[in-house]
Structures are given as C-alpha cells and as structure tokens.
Design a protein around this motif. Structure first.
Motif, mmCIF file in Angstrom:
data_model
loop_
_atom_site.group_PDB
_atom_site.id
_atom_site.type_symbol
_atom_site.label_atom_id
_atom_site.label_comp_id
_atom_site.label_asym_id
_atom_site.label_seq_id
_atom_site.Cartn_x
_atom_site.Cartn_y
_atom_site.Cartn_z
ATOM 1 N N PRO A 58 1.746 12.786 -0.134
ATOM 2 C CA PRO A 58 0.938 13.971 -0.451
ATOM 3 C C PRO A 58 1.767 15.240 -0.552
ATOM 4 O O PRO A 58 1.368 16.192 -1.233
ATOM 5 N N MET A 59 2.941 15.272 0.112
ATOM 6 C CA MET A 59 3.754 16.473 0.100
ATOM 7 C C MET A 59 4.260 16.813 -1.306
ATOM 8 O O MET A 59 4.362 17.987 -1.667
ATOM 9 N N PHE A 102 7.014 6.730 6.573
ATOM 10 C CA PHE A 102 7.650 7.918 5.993
ATOM 11 C C PHE A 102 7.125 8.159 4.573
ATOM 12 O O PHE A 102 6.833 9.297 4.185
ATOM 13 N N LYS A 103 6.968 7.086 3.798
ATOM 14 C CA LYS A 103 6.442 7.221 2.438
ATOM 15 C C LYS A 103 5.010 7.746 2.458
ATOM 16 O O LYS A 103 4.619 8.554 1.610
ATOM 17 N N GLU A 118 0.799 -1.207 0.000
ATOM 18 C CA GLU A 118 0.000 0.000 0.000
ATOM 19 C C GLU A 118 0.834 1.261 0.000
ATOM 20 O O GLU A 118 0.392 2.308 -0.429
ATOM 21 N N SER A 119 2.043 1.218 0.542
ATOM 22 C CA SER A 119 2.837 2.425 0.676
ATOM 23 C C SER A 119 3.669 2.732 -0.565
ATOM 24 O O SER A 119 4.379 3.722 -0.593
ATOM 25 N N MET A 131 11.930 -1.582 11.035
ATOM 26 C CA MET A 131 12.438 -0.428 10.309
ATOM 27 C C MET A 131 11.769 -0.289 8.944
ATOM 28 O O MET A 131 11.566 0.821 8.442
ATOM 29 N N GLY A 132 11.418 -1.424 8.356
ATOM 30 C CA GLY A 132 10.700 -1.382 7.081
ATOM 31 C C GLY A 132 9.345 -0.716 7.235
ATOM 32 O O GLY A 132 8.892 0.017 6.351
ATOM 33 N N ASP A 133 8.668 -0.939 8.388
ATOM 34 C CA ASP A 133 7.393 -0.295 8.637
ATOM 35 C C ASP A 133 7.568 1.212 8.802
ATOM 36 O O ASP A 133 6.722 1.997 8.374
#
Length: 296
Positions: A218-219, A212-213, A93-94, A205-207
């Motif tokens: 949206p930025m 972060f993604k 999803e990310s 850390m992957g989560d």
C-alpha cells in the motif's frame, strides 16, 4: 472433524507445502501404524515435521513413534476445496501485481520532482488547476490542513484494503511461537530441538519477506498519490509567480516563522505543519471508520 479441518486449513494458509508433508506422514501411518522422523526425512524438512507436531496433528504414540490424530478427519480435510483454496492463498497472496509494480516505478519517478525543477513545475502546474481555486479562497495553512486530511483518508483506506491483516497476524504469531519454543528448548537443554527450530527459523524467513511485501504494497500507492500533492505545495512556495497568504505561520512552541524556514533542523515549517495535521486527522479517520491498519 471440524477442529481437525481448522488445523489443516491453518497449515495450508501458512505454507501449502505443509499439506504435502502431512499427506506423506499419513501414508506412512496407514501402512505401518506409526511414523518416525527417519521414515519421512527425505520428503519434508525438520521444520515441517516440527510444525505438524506443534499443531497437534502428529501425537506421540507412547514412545514408539508418532501417529496422526484423527487420520480420517485429516484425509477429509486434505480433499476439501476450502483447504486447497487456502493453500493457493498461502503460496501467492503476497505477490505484487503488474499494477503494483507500475505504481512503484511511477512513485520513484515523481520523487525526481524534488530535485528537478522541470518535473516539479510540470506536476505543480497540472495540480494547480485542481488546488489553485482552493488556495485562492482559503489561507495557506488551511489548505495544508485540507490536503493533510485528504491524504490521511486515502492512505487509511489503501492500507485497509491492500494489507491482509489476518495474514500479517499469522506471520507474527508464527514467529512468536517459534521464539517461545526456542526459549523452552534452550531452558531444557534440548540440542536436537534447538537444531530443528533453528532450521525452521531459516525457513520462516520467506514468511517475513511476505509480511514485508504486505506492508510495502500500500505504501507505493500512497506515495504515488501523495508525492504530487507535496510537489504542488513545494511548487507554490518556490514559484516566483505565486503569492502565499499569509506569508508566515505561527507554530506552537516555535512562534511566527516563514513557510520555508527550517524549524527542526532542515525540516521546513510547511512540512512540519503538514505532518502534524496529517497525524491528527489520520487518527480521527481510523477511529471514526473503525479501520485497523496494524496486525493484532
């Protein structure tokens, strides 16, 4: 069964690989009655093993090993389409689409307009067709207010539609849960649990990267739409062919200053006025539309 299905679906949303770990554990339990870490250590990580215990799907069998709580319910859940869909969402999803990446490249390219007059003149001249009539009718400080309200509106809508707040909340909840378990294990002096939790933190850390993604996605779209607006205002102030009315603005605690005067270090008056308007209108828009842009 419904409660078991909810637990399995929650694991699937965290990490689809947890379903494979759960199925491996279930196979051992069905063959031997109980399962120990050594039985499945080749098929899963210690972090995944700990997560199954933490979720309540693996329960202690009076010190003789572990058993699966509600094995029939787990089997049914593993074959459920909703759980499979949740696993697919959790795994992908990310990820950014090609449009997201193009938006990022476009935003970076437009940033060159702040230092390259040719880019600034091209973008400013193009947008003047849209914003020029507005500036001709209204004082410049009102024009900045209107643009701040416009950018605040689409920024809020983009954040609400492109960020998955539920998934980000899951990321935060998972990290908080790991930290609490680490604190408890440290207080107990349980070195084995600390080692397992440490490995689980590394795997999480992957989560964090996924979270972060979710925040950055949206930025890039907001920047793609907002940078041209900024460049038009900058172009209006710098262009010798334009006449801004009024030439000064009166700011609270600062007084009357020219638009391009530095009021807070290098921060010019027009930028400060835009940010003040933007923050105020954005809060009003979020409250009015009941839009949440931060995870709970």
């Amino acid at each position: 069964m419904p409660r078991t299905a909810e637990k399995v679906e929650s694991l699937a949303r965290e990490d689809g690989a947890l379903l494979d770990a759960l199925e491996a554990v279930l196979d051992v339990v069905e063959d031997d009655g109980v399962v120990e870490w050594s039985d499945v250590s080749d098929e899963m990580t210690s972090g995944q093993w700990g997560r199954l215990i933490e979720k309540g799907l693996l329960v202690d069998a009076d010190g003789s090993g572990f058993v699966v709580d509600d094995p029939e319910g787990v089997r049914d859940a593993l074959s459920d389409d909703d759980v499979s869909d949740a696993a697919a969402d959790g795994d992908g999803e990310s990820s950014w689409s090609s449009y997201d990446k193009l938006a990022g490249v476009g935003a970076l390219g437009m940033m060159a307009g702040y230092s390259l007059p040719a880019v600034r003149d091209a973008i400013g001249g193009s947008l003047d067709v849209l914003f020029g009539p507005l500036e001709a009718m209204l004082p410049f400080y009102v024009v900045v207010m209107v643009l701040a309200m416009l950018t605040g509106l689409y920024s809020t809508l983009l954040q609400a539609n492109l960020m998955d707040m539920d998934k980000m909340s899951e990321y935060q909840e998972q990290m908080q849960e790991i930290q609490e378990r680490r604190k408890d294990a440290k207080e107990r002096g349980d070195e084995e649990a600390l080692d397992r939790i440490q490995q689980e933190q590394m795997e999480a850390m992957g989560d964090q990267m996924g979270m972060f993604k979710e925040q950055i996605r949206p930025m890039v779209w907001i920047m793609l739409l907002t940078i041209p607006v900024f460049l038009w205002m900058y172009w209006m102030l710098l262009s010798p062919n334009q006449s801004i009315h009024p030439q000064t603005i009166t700011l609270p605690l600062i007084g009357s200053v020219n638009w391009t005067d530095g009021v807070l270090g290098p921060l010019q008056a027009w930028i400060l006025w835009y940010f003040l308007c933007s923050m105020g209108f954005t809060q009003i828009i979020r409250k009015s539309l009941n839009i949440q842009t931060t995870p709970t």
